[in-house]
Scaffold this motif. Structure first.
Motif, PDB file in Angstrom:
ATOM      1  N   ILE A 216       0.823  -1.210   0.000  1.00 44.00           N
ATOM      2  CA  ILE A 216       0.000   0.000   0.000  1.00 44.00           C
ATOM      3  C   ILE A 216       0.858   1.262   0.000  1.00 44.00           C
ATOM      4  CG2 ILE A 216      -0.250   0.154   2.509  1.00 44.00           C
ATOM      5  CD1 ILE A 216      -3.030   0.851  -0.031  1.00 44.00           C
ATOM      6  N   GLU A 217       1.985   1.257   0.747  1.00 47.92           N
ATOM      7  CA  GLU A 217       2.836   2.447   0.786  1.00 47.92           C
ATOM      8  C   GLU A 217       3.580   2.643  -0.529  1.00 47.92           C
ATOM      9  OE1 GLU A 217       2.607   4.752   3.038  1.00 47.92           O
ATOM     10  OE2 GLU A 217       1.084   3.473   3.951  1.00 47.92           O
ATOM     11  N   ALA A 218       3.897   1.544  -1.206  1.00 47.42           N
ATOM     12  CA  ALA A 218       4.518   1.659  -2.526  1.00 47.42           C
ATOM     13  C   ALA A 218       3.521   2.252  -3.519  1.00 47.42           C
ATOM     14  CB  ALA A 218       5.014   0.301  -3.004  1.00 47.42           C
ATOM     15  N   LEU A 219       2.260   1.853  -3.419  1.00 44.44           N
ATOM     16  CA  LEU A 219       1.238   2.439  -4.281  1.00 44.44           C
ATOM     17  C   LEU A 219       1.074   3.931  -3.989  1.00 44.44           C
ATOM     18  CD1 LEU A 219      -1.540  -0.337  -4.167  1.00 44.44           C
ATOM     19  CD2 LEU A 219       0.071   0.137  -6.028  1.00 44.44           C
ATOM     20  N   ARG A 220       1.137   4.289  -2.711  1.00 43.76           N
ATOM     21  CA  ARG A 220       1.026   5.698  -2.325  1.00 43.76           C
ATOM     22  C   ARG A 220       2.193   6.492  -2.910  1.00 43.76           C
ATOM     23  NH1 ARG A 220      -2.156   7.293   1.762  1.00 43.76           N
ATOM     24  NH2 ARG A 220      -2.046   5.279   2.805  1.00 43.76           N
ATOM     25  N   MET A 221       3.393   5.904  -2.856  1.00 40.75           N
ATOM     26  CA  MET A 221       4.572   6.565  -3.421  1.00 40.75           C
ATOM     27  C   MET A 221       4.417   6.729  -4.934  1.00 40.75           C
ATOM     28  SD  MET A 221       7.538   7.979  -3.330  1.00 40.75           S
ATOM     29  CE  MET A 221       8.126   7.689  -1.650  1.00 40.75           C
ATOM     30  N   MET A 222       3.887   5.716  -5.579  1.00 39.80           N
ATOM     31  CA  MET A 222       3.673   5.787  -7.029  1.00 39.80           C
ATOM     32  C   MET A 222       2.740   6.947  -7.386  1.00 39.80           C
ATOM     33  SD  MET A 222       1.936   2.899  -9.475  1.00 39.80           S
ATOM     34  CE  MET A 222       1.846   3.085 -11.257  1.00 39.80           C
ATOM     35  N   ILE A 223       1.640   7.058  -6.678  1.00 36.17           N
ATOM     36  CA  ILE A 223       0.680   8.133  -6.922  1.00 36.17           C
ATOM     37  C   ILE A 223       1.333   9.492  -6.704  1.00 36.17           C
ATOM     38  CG2 ILE A 223      -1.487   9.181  -6.147  1.00 36.17           C
ATOM     39  CD1 ILE A 223      -2.315   6.309  -5.262  1.00 36.17           C
ATOM     40  N   MET A 224       2.033   9.644  -5.579  1.00 41.15           N
ATOM     41  CA  MET A 224       2.650  10.923  -5.240  1.00 41.15           C
ATOM     42  C   MET A 224       3.704  11.320  -6.260  1.00 41.15           C
ATOM     43  SD  MET A 224       2.650  13.424  -3.040  1.00 41.15           S
ATOM     44  CE  MET A 224       1.817  12.724  -1.621  1.00 41.15           C
ATOM     45  N   GLY A 225       4.528  10.357  -6.693  1.00 44.62           N
ATOM     46  CA  GLY A 225       5.587  10.656  -7.654  1.00 44.62           C
ATOM     47  C   GLY A 225       5.037  11.141  -8.981  1.00 44.62           C
ATOM     48  N   ILE A 226       3.960  10.523  -9.445  1.00 43.88           N
ATOM     49  CA  ILE A 226       3.374  10.925 -10.722  1.00 43.88           C
ATOM     50  C   ILE A 226       2.648  12.257 -10.589  1.00 43.88           C
ATOM     51  CG2 ILE A 226       1.627  10.295 -12.440  1.00 43.88           C
ATOM     52  CD1 ILE A 226       2.483   7.362 -11.975  1.00 43.88           C
ATOM     53  N   GLU A 227       1.960  12.492  -9.466  1.00 44.31           N
ATOM     54  CA  GLU A 227       1.265  13.762  -9.273  1.00 44.31           C
ATOM     55  C   GLU A 227       2.233  14.925  -9.152  1.00 44.31           C
ATOM     56  OE1 GLU A 227      -1.283  13.294  -5.912  1.00 44.31           O
ATOM     57  OE2 GLU A 227      -2.889  12.339  -7.088  1.00 44.31           O
ATOM     58  N   LEU A 228       3.384  14.711  -8.504  1.00 49.21           N
ATOM     59  CA  LEU A 228       4.376  15.771  -8.342  1.00 49.21           C
ATOM     60  C   LEU A 228       5.288  15.908  -9.556  1.00 49.21           C
ATOM     61  CD1 LEU A 228       5.469  15.300  -4.613  1.00 49.21           C
ATOM     62  CD2 LEU A 228       3.905  16.996  -5.552  1.00 49.21           C
ATOM     63  N   GLY A 229       5.225  14.924 -10.465  1.00 53.29           N
ATOM     64  CA  GLY A 229       6.081  14.975 -11.645  1.00 53.29           C
ATOM     65  C   GLY A 229       7.509  14.576 -11.381  1.00 53.29           C
ATOM     66  N   SER A 230       7.784  14.045 -10.192  1.00 56.79           N
ATOM     67  CA  SER A 230       9.151  13.662  -9.841  1.00 56.79           C
ATOM     68  C   SER A 230       9.126  12.746  -8.629  1.00 56.79           C
ATOM     69  CB  SER A 230       9.985  14.913  -9.529  1.00 56.79           C
ATOM     70  OG  SER A 230      11.191  14.572  -8.881  1.00 56.79           O
ATOM     71  N   PHE A 231       9.790  11.589  -8.742  1.00 57.60           N
ATOM     72  CA  PHE A 231       9.870  10.694  -7.585  1.00 57.60           C
ATOM     73  C   PHE A 231      10.857  11.216  -6.550  1.00 57.60           C
ATOM     74  CE2 PHE A 231       7.896   7.836 -10.659  1.00 57.60           C
ATOM     75  CZ  PHE A 231       6.886   7.293  -9.873  1.00 57.60           C
ATOM     76  N   ALA A 232      11.807  12.057  -6.984  1.00 54.72           N
ATOM     77  CA  ALA A 232      12.712  12.691  -6.023  1.00 54.72           C
ATOM     78  C   ALA A 232      11.924  13.640  -5.126  1.00 54.72           C
ATOM     79  CB  ALA A 232      13.820  13.445  -6.760  1.00 54.72           C
ATOM     80  N   ARG A 233      11.003  14.404  -5.713  1.00 50.90           N
ATOM     81  CA  ARG A 233      10.164  15.299  -4.921  1.00 50.90           C
ATOM     82  C   ARG A 233       9.240  14.501  -4.013  1.00 50.90           C
ATOM     83  NH1 ARG A 233       8.328  19.464  -9.718  1.00 50.90           N
ATOM     84  NH2 ARG A 233      10.365  20.463 -10.019  1.00 50.90           N
ATOM     85  N   ALA A 234       8.713  13.400  -4.530  1.00 52.28           N
ATOM     86  CA  ALA A 234       7.845  12.560  -3.712  1.00 52.28           C
ATOM     87  C   ALA A 234       8.597  12.008  -2.504  1.00 52.28           C
ATOM     88  CB  ALA A 234       7.282  11.421  -4.556  1.00 52.28           C
ATOM     89  N   ALA A 235       9.866  11.645  -2.703  1.00 50.12           N
ATOM     90  CA  ALA A 235      10.678  11.122  -1.608  1.00 50.12           C
ATOM     91  C   ALA A 235      10.825  12.160  -0.506  1.00 50.12           C
ATOM     92  CB  ALA A 235      12.051  10.705  -2.136  1.00 50.12           C
ATOM     93  N   VAL A 236      11.119  13.414  -0.906  1.00 49.26           N
ATOM     94  CA  VAL A 236      11.248  14.494   0.071  1.00 49.26           C
ATOM     95  C   VAL A 236       9.914  14.748   0.754  1.00 49.26           C
ATOM     96  CG1 VAL A 236      11.766  16.955   0.353  1.00 49.26           C
ATOM     97  CG2 VAL A 236      13.157  15.564  -1.179  1.00 49.26           C
ATOM     98  N   HIS A 237       8.843  14.753  -0.047  1.00 49.08           N
ATOM     99  CA  HIS A 237       7.514  15.055   0.474  1.00 49.08           C
ATOM    100  C   HIS A 237       7.071  14.035   1.515  1.00 49.08           C
ATOM    101  CE1 HIS A 237       3.828  17.419  -0.081  1.00 49.08           C
ATOM    102  NE2 HIS A 237       3.173  16.309   0.203  1.00 49.08           N
ATOM    103  N   LEU A 238       7.413  12.769   1.303  1.00 52.56           N
ATOM    104  CA  LEU A 238       6.982  11.714   2.220  1.00 52.56           C
ATOM    105  C   LEU A 238       8.062  11.329   3.225  1.00 52.56           C
ATOM    106  CD1 LEU A 238       5.037   9.443  -0.298  1.00 52.56           C
ATOM    107  CD2 LEU A 238       4.089  11.016   1.389  1.00 52.56           C
ATOM    108  N   GLY A 239       9.179  12.056   3.194  1.00 52.31           N
ATOM    109  CA  GLY A 239      10.237  11.820   4.174  1.00 52.31           C
ATOM    110  C   GLY A 239      10.983  10.516   3.997  1.00 52.31           C
ATOM    111  N   ARG A 240      11.227  10.125   2.727  1.00 53.19           N
ATOM    112  CA  ARG A 240      11.948   8.882   2.466  1.00 53.19           C
ATOM    113  C   ARG A 240      13.206   9.168   1.651  1.00 53.19           C
ATOM    114  NH1 ARG A 240       6.564   6.731   1.573  1.00 53.19           N
ATOM    115  NH2 ARG A 240       5.940   5.668   3.483  1.00 53.19           N
ATOM    116  N   SER A 241      14.145   8.252   1.706  1.00 54.89           N
ATOM    117  CA  SER A 241      15.381   8.399   0.944  1.00 54.89           C
ATOM    118  C   SER A 241      15.154   7.978  -0.508  1.00 54.89           C
ATOM    119  CB  SER A 241      16.496   7.554   1.548  1.00 54.89           C
ATOM    120  OG  SER A 241      16.187   6.173   1.417  1.00 54.89           O
ATOM    121  N   GLN A 242      16.047   8.424  -1.383  1.00 51.40           N
ATOM    122  CA  GLN A 242      15.969   8.042  -2.795  1.00 51.40           C
ATOM    123  C   GLN A 242      16.088   6.528  -2.965  1.00 51.40           C
ATOM    124  OE1 GLN A 242      15.414   9.852  -5.433  1.00 51.40           O
ATOM    125  NE2 GLN A 242      15.826  11.974  -4.918  1.00 51.40           N
ATOM    126  N   SER A 243      16.981   5.924  -2.186  1.00 56.09           N
ATOM    127  CA  SER A 243      17.166   4.478  -2.305  1.00 56.09           C
ATOM    128  C   SER A 243      15.906   3.718  -1.878  1.00 56.09           C
ATOM    129  CB  SER A 243      18.363   4.020  -1.470  1.00 56.09           C
ATOM    130  OG  SER A 243      18.189   4.345  -0.104  1.00 56.09           O
TER     131      SER A 243
END
Length: 290
Positions: free
Chosen positions: A7-34
């Motif tokens: 479920i959290e991976a799906l949430r990350m997928m949604i956030m990354g596409i909505e923000l146009g960047s998975f790097a931004r999604a990582a910062v937004h959700l407080g996770r590392s790039q790795s």
């Protein structure tokens, strides 16, 4: 085997596409790039399909990715709805707001009060920053919304909200009283880099006026305090000048105006977009019409 989607991976997928960047999604959700890369890889393993393809410096969903994205939005929405129905707390994403210190006493509380009335469960993280840093942090996806002073006439960044004149300010209105007997002009300024500092020094150098640094500080309160004790002269806008601090004109060069601009990420979330609208209204009422 039937996929067991995280479920959290799906949430990350949604956030990354909505923000146009998975790097931004990582910062937004407080996770590392790795950690993000591992979640996306896990999703592809679970789906048994390639879900993303590289486009430029970012990732875009494949046809299989678009299909999963449509279901992911419904799955996450139902997950959070079920959790709320059972009384579980679903933490909303943090909205990150950047402001110069000039706006901390009235624009910030007015904006956050109105936003809290509209979104009572939202979490806003406010950061005080220098103009150059705020602009860079929005570009890097570390801030969602920011107000920043910009040089007038430079290539447009963000939305122009107001043009604000810069003034010489000191405890005394008389330049001779500020300077003292035949001494260099004492300056109270922010630490480098700073648009106000750069404008002041450039204007004095062009006018061949001798100056010295009396006090430098990263704090706006420190600037006003130094002026109240007569330690020198500074450059700010007309906004919220404390009592006892006056405009100094005679004997000093004219200063350019600054532009106050609103900066937003290219793909703000719905909450960030609403916060930006409320912030714009606060600026219009408190800054432009003050």
């Amino acid at each position: 085997m039937t996929p067991q989607f995280d479920i959290e991976a799906l949430r990350m997928m949604i956030m990354g596409i909505e923000l146009g960047s998975f790097a931004r999604a990582a910062v937004h959700l407080g996770r590392s790039q790795s950690a993000v890369s591992m979640q996306l890889k896990r999703l592809e393993d679970q789906a048994g399909h390639l879900l993303f393809q590289r486009k430029g410096r970012g990732l875009t969903p494949t046809e299989a990715g678009e299909t999963l994205l449509e279901y992911a939005r419904r799955i996450v929405a139902m997950h959070d709805e079920a959790a709320a129905a059972l009384g579980a707390s679903v933490a909303p994403p943090t909205i990150r707001l950047g402001l110069p210190q000039d706006f901390f006493e009235d624009v910030m509380p007015t904006t956050l009060t109105a936003f809290a009335n509209s979104q009572p469960n939202a979490h806003v993280a406010v950061r005080a920053g220098r103009n150059y840093a705020l602009e860079e942090e929005v570009k890097a996806g570390q801030l969602d919304v920011a107000l920043a002073f910009c040089e007038a006439g430079r290539p447009a960044t963000g939305e122009l909200l107001a043009t604000m004149p810069m003034l010489w300010l000191a405890k005394d209105e008389n330049i001779d009283a500020v300077r003292g007997s035949q001494s260099d002009l004492p300056l109270v300024l922010y630490e480098h880099p700073c648009l106000f500092r750069q404008a002041a020094l450039r204007a004095l150098e062009d006018a061949r006026i001798k100056w010295r640094l009396s006090l430098t500080t990263p704090s706006l309160a420190g600037v006003w305090g130094a002026l109240r004790f007569g330690l020198g002269i500074t450059v700010r806008t007309t906004y919220r000048v404390p009592p006892g601090i006056h405009k100094v004109e005679d004997g000093l060069p004219k200063l350019p105006a600054l532009e106050l601009r609103m900066l937003k990420q290219d793909h703000p979330t719905e909450g960030a977009h609403e916060l930006a609208d409320i912030l714009k209204t606060a600026v219009r009422n408190l800054v432009i019409n003050h």
